[in-house]
Design an enzyme around this catalytic site. Sequence first.
Site, short mmCIF file in Angstrom:
data_model
loop_
_atom_site.label_atom_id
_atom_site.label_comp_id
_atom_site.label_asym_id
_atom_site.label_seq_id
_atom_site.Cartn_x
_atom_site.Cartn_y
_atom_site.Cartn_z
N ASP A 98 0.83 -1.23 -0.03
CA ASP A 98 -0.07 0.05 -0.11
C ASP A 98 0.72 1.44 0.05
O ASP A 98 2.15 1.07 0.42
CB ASP A 98 -0.83 -0.05 1.16
CG ASP A 98 -2.10 0.86 0.90
OD1 ASP A 98 -2.41 1.36 0.01
OD2 ASP A 98 -3.23 0.83 2.05
N ASP A 99 0.25 2.44 -0.47
CA ASP A 99 1.26 3.55 -0.21
C ASP A 99 1.18 4.06 1.08
O ASP A 99 2.32 4.56 1.40
CB ASP A 99 0.38 4.63 -1.16
CG ASP A 99 -1.01 5.03 -0.85
OD1 ASP A 99 -1.53 4.31 -0.01
OD2 ASP A 99 -1.79 6.16 -1.21
N ASP A 102 -2.27 4.81 7.72
CA ASP A 102 -2.71 5.92 8.40
C ASP A 102 -3.19 5.43 9.74
O ASP A 102 -2.40 5.61 10.89
CB ASP A 102 -3.91 6.85 7.71
CG ASP A 102 -4.00 8.21 8.45
OD1 ASP A 102 -3.69 8.24 9.54
OD2 ASP A 102 -4.42 9.08 7.30
#
Length: 165
Positions: A98-99, A102
């Site tokens: 994933d980027d 969070d």
Amino acid sequence: MSMPDKAFPVSWDQFHRDARALAWRIAGMQHEWRAMVAITRGGLVPAAIICRELGIRLIETVCIASYHDYTEQGKLQILKGVGASLLENEGEGVLIVDDLTDTGKTAAMVREMMPRAHFATVYAKPLGRPMVDTFITEVSQDTWIYFPWDMGFSYQEPISKGHRG
């Protein structure tokens, strides 16, 4: 919606360098990956870079949407899961990409599907960091990362215009 305290704009060049750095870190594990799972949509870009660097041919996606409204803040829904073959052995030998992690909620949901997979993100925030195995850059929880695919070019006022002394 209040704006975050800090902005972290990332250019295409910087993102490419960071994704390649993540590939280098993963390559150092001397592991044969049987497949990669990209968490859409943000994970598609680093997945393309990392699968090229590591020679991974079998690419799968998992699609999870977060719905933000006043009644159910941030409820997650799986729009598309992964194929049964990747779930075998609890996802062992699978690389999840994933980027960003969070809050860690999306990562936790994917981890539940494949607890023995290796989870890698380019960027991590403190709340999500315990959910991932490998990442490149940590930013504070109150930082908003502006990814290159979310931005366009616009005119910027010269610094001197804003400083009247």
